[in-house]
Design an enzyme around this catalytic site. Structure first.
Site, PDB file in Angstrom:
ATOM      1  CB  CYS A  34      -0.937   0.014   1.211  1.00  0.00           C
ATOM      2  SG  CYS A  34      -0.065   0.155   2.792  1.00  0.00           S
ATOM      3  CB  CYS A  37       4.134  -0.360   2.284  1.00  0.00           C
ATOM      4  SG  CYS A  37       2.994  -1.496   3.097  1.00  0.00           S
ATOM      5  CG  ASP A 455      -2.040   9.472 -30.333  1.00  0.00           C
ATOM      6  OD1 ASP A 455      -1.139  10.193 -30.788  1.00  0.00           O
ATOM      7  OD2 ASP A 455      -2.345   8.364 -30.811  1.00  0.00           O
ATOM      8  CG  ASP A 648      -2.986   4.245 -30.880  1.00  0.00           C
ATOM      9  OD1 ASP A 648      -2.515   5.395 -30.801  1.00  0.00           O
ATOM     10  OD2 ASP A 648      -2.921   3.564 -31.917  1.00  0.00           O
ATOM     11  CG  ASP A 652       0.068   7.853 -27.443  1.00  0.00           C
ATOM     12  OD1 ASP A 652       0.439   9.012 -27.698  1.00  0.00           O
ATOM     13  OD2 ASP A 652      -0.521   7.123 -28.260  1.00  0.00           O
TER      14      ASP A 652
END
Length: 754
Positions: A34, A37, A455, A648, A652
């Site tokens: 988490c 931590c 994009d 995509d 990116d």
């Protein structure tokens, strides 16, 4: 529409800020689960002698430490990790990273061999805990709620819940201990205190009643069982999200070919990619990936460098042109002199950008986590005061009952259920609509979005060239022009050739057999069609009508080829990456939702501006490389806006990871899908506004659920402390609050999203 042209770009990405002088090491960490931590480990490492910097990445389960080698070392750092309650299971020493003379980072290519193993193991562990929690907790819940007086059932509840407290409860107990050592209280503390209070109170009452009053004890085993099972499911979802994030890095590493062909001693030999040296001449064959960053010294070809620029068209490369490792050679053989290797390569810097984005991204903490630091101590103080207050007045039994009631009614079942239940319902709805939500927190972040960055190639457009204009010269018709061009191009694998062939076949044309086919990289193709020599390639340069028409089409952002038979030009064919049919409607819907739109693309200004006008985008920036996209995201975030990035491609990935909400297209690269928090599975852009609307609706349910969860506590904790609420009624009230929170989450299924 605002337009920015950023075509003039440095040959490589902006290097990461240099590490302070000294040694640097990356430690593989085991046991983190988490954000608490991460903060605890960074604090412990940062306070260690000789440590200059300490950065912990939860997505990769790695800690990067800059330190003075004269003061400390690997062994001491590993002991510091163990002191924090974790385990260092591997290490990789790195060069200081201060850069070479030309400003490029130096050092080996980042090793990602172990990335993802720890997160995959953690996800598998939480999956098993969830299964175990449901299998053991469901019978406890049924017996506790519907058969409370069954004596054998009470003892069976005790046995099953004891197993749950050991199997799952011990994990939260450990998290509580780590947080306490750091002087903090977290959701783990709430869970550990609440479940332990319910379990201990139940055990005490079960044994205190004995056989004489068997079946009359008021037990709360189902409280502990339900909390542990539900919170385990939430932890499983979180671990899966982190596992997917680390997979983005592993996918990036696979773009670098493991071996390379080089010229040595007049011969071509194949060697390991790590053995290539600056100055070596690398042979890149058609269809292969360029293994290094360098400059072409021989041959000519088209290179698909969409991972760098996002351009849908291959870029023609000849002697003197620069190429990047990981890009794909298309048709010709290239000879490339290696210039940048290891950490200085473009691909290595993309990986570095994704790593930094995943670790530096603001962590959106749940409301329950944000108040846990105050809520837990307050509840424990109230319970202690109730016990002592009643005890001083001579009513220790009443005080004990009041203290137990306070802890039970404050048990975080409703708090623990409010967010994960709404997210589970939201993710299920998303899955049915083709929206894969990998990171549970993504739904929360979607609710506050102000800007959507998109994009161009493959996201707003189809991602491939299509024929848009067929301009026959006098004496030639459209069908004949397409048939001749497609017949000549049928033997080529170039994307422009495939577009022409696709258009001809869509028009019902039957292609003729081509002979004497010759492909000339950078120029076009030659072939003999029906016994006549045909050329398809660059349009003529001159003052004639055909040349003027070609220049006009090119000025409109299109790629143009001329078709000639012998010396006679038969006509022109223009192609471009056309917008997706749904793109315009999607942009209008985003604007209607109050969102600003910005398109970032590596493509040239003409094509970007033309598309921006057509889709009515708010702003367009052209010529932007991967580092520029990630920087644009961070710049928008500095202005206090939550930002979504939709893309995509490999180029990116850094921006997808850096964004508050990364949305990847389902037809895109594996790297983009791993880096994104949400995947539009079918590649349908129309699902984008639906995903954002789903996030908004889910957050509304979460807020309402948390309001009622806290409202129950605010009202009932004082009542319990006053002794007016016995433990049995406290459990009933707690169960009712949980049921109301679950019912609130289920209302999501009635929300209209589109």
């Amino acid at each position: 529409m605002a337009v920015h042209n950023e075509v003039e770009i440095a040959p490589t990405m902006t290097p990461a800020p240099p590490t302070p002088p000294g040694a640097r090491i990356t430690l593989d960490i085991e046991g983190m689960h988490c954000g608490s931590c991460v903060a605890h480990l960074e604090s412990v490492l940062g306070k260690s002698a000789g440590v200059a910097t300490a950065s912990v990445n939860l997505a990769t389960n790695r800690a990067t430490v800059g330190y003075d080698a004269g003061v400390t070392g690997v062994e001491a750092l590993s002991k510091a990790v163990e002191k924090a309650g974790f385990k260092a299971v591997g290490s990789q020493e790195e060069l200081p990273g201060v850069g070479t003379a030309d400003g490029q980072p130096e050092g080996p290519f980042p090793s990602l061999a172990n990335v993802g193993a720890a997160t995959e193991k953690e996800a598998a562990d939480w999956r098993m805990r969830t299964i175990g929690g449901v299998a053991l907790g469901l019978p406890v819940f049924v017996m506790g709620m519907f058969m409370p007086g069954w004596v054998a059932g009470q003892w069976l509840q005790f046995g099953l819940t004891s197993l749950l407290m050991v199997y799952i409860g011990s994990v939260f107990a450990r998290g509580t201990w780590l947080a306490a050592r750091a002087g903090r209280a977290t959701m783990d503390t709430l869970i550990a205190v609440g479940t332990t209070a319910a379990f201990v109170a139940s055990v005490w009452m079960l044994f205190a009643n004995g056989a004489a009053h068997a079946g009359h004890a008021h037990l709360y085993f189902e409280t502990a069982a339900v909390i542990l099972a539900m919170v385990s499911a939430g932890k499983w979802l979180e671990a899966r999200a982190r596992s997917s994030a680390s997979a983005a890095l592993s996918s990036l590493a696979t773009l670098r070919p493991p071996r390379a062909e080089i010229e040595r001693g007049g011969e071509v030999v194949e060697i390991n990619i790590d053995d290539v040296r600056v100055g070596d001449v690398v042979i890149v064959r058609p269809g292969g990936r360029v293994p290094v960053d360098g400059r072409v010294v021989g041959g000519a070809s088209g290179v698909d460098q969409s991972m760098v620029t996002g351009e849908s068209m291959p870029v023609e490369k000849k002697a003197g042109d620069e190429v990047f490792g990981g890009t794909i050679n298309t048709i010709g053989v290239l000879k490339v002199r290696a210039e940048r290797l290891g950490a200085g390569s473009l691909l290595a810097q993309i990986i570095e950008l994704v790593q930094r984005a995943q670790s530096a991204k603001p962590r959106v903490q749940r409301v329950a986590d944000a108040v846990a630091g105050v809520f837990v101590p307050v509840v424990m103080v109230i319970a202690a005061l109730a016990l002592i207050g009643w005890g001083i007045s001579g009513h220790w039994a009443t005080g004990l009952s009041a203290a137990i009631a306070v802890l039970i009614v404050a048990c975080p079942c409703a708090l623990g259920l409010a967010t994960p239940t709404a997210i589970m319902v939201g993710t299920s709805i998303g899955a049915k609509r083709g929206i894969l939500i990998k990171d549970p927190a993504a739904l929360e972040r979607a609710a506050g979005l102000k800007l959507v960055i998109l994009d161009k190639t493959g996201t707003l457009t189809m991602g491939r060239p299509d024929v848009t204009d067929v301009v026959p010269a006098e004496g030639t018709d459209r069908a004949t022009l397409l048939r001749i061009a497609a017949s000549a191009e049928a033997g080529s694998e170039h994307p422009l050739a495939r577009a022409i062939v696709r258009a001809a076949r869509a028009g019902g044309q039957t292609l003729a057999a081509a002979t004497d086919f010759v492909s000339e990289p950078g120029e076009g193709v030659r072939a003999v069609i029906d016994g006549r020599p045909v050329r398809v390639g660059r349009p003529p340069e001159g003052a004639d009508a055909v040349s003027r028409h070609a220049r006009a089409l090119e000025a409109d952002g299109k790629t143009v080829v001329a078709v000639a038979e012998g010396e006679r030009v038969l006509g022109l064919i223009a192609m471009e990456d056309v917008p997706r049919p749904e793109a315009g409607a999607v942009v209008r819907r985003l604007h209607a939702m109050g969102l600003k739109t910005l398109m970032l693309t590596g493509d040239h200004e003409r094509a970007a501006y033309r598309l921006g006008q057509k889709l009515s985008l708010d702003e367009v920036r052209a010529g932007v490389r991967p580092a520029g996209k990630a920087e644009a995201v961070r710049a928008a975030q500095k202005n206090g806006r939550l930002v979504a990035m939709v893309g995509d491609g490999v180029n990116d990935a850094p921006a997808l990871a850096a964004a508050d909400l990364g949305i990847a297209m389902g037809h895109g690269t594996d790297v983009a899908q791993h880096a994104g928090h949400v995947v539009l599975v079918g590649g349908d852009l129309a699902a984008l506004p639906v995903a954002i609307a789903l996030g908004r609706a889910t957050m509304r349910r979460i807020r309402v659920g948390l309001f009622w969860a806290f409202a129950y506590n605010v009202v009932l904790i004082p009542v319990a402390a006053a002794g007016w609420l016995n433990p049995m009624l406290a459990a009933v009230a707690m169960a009712f609050s949980s049921a109301s929170v679950v019912g609130n989450a289920l209302l999501l299924s009635r929300v209209r999203l589109a």
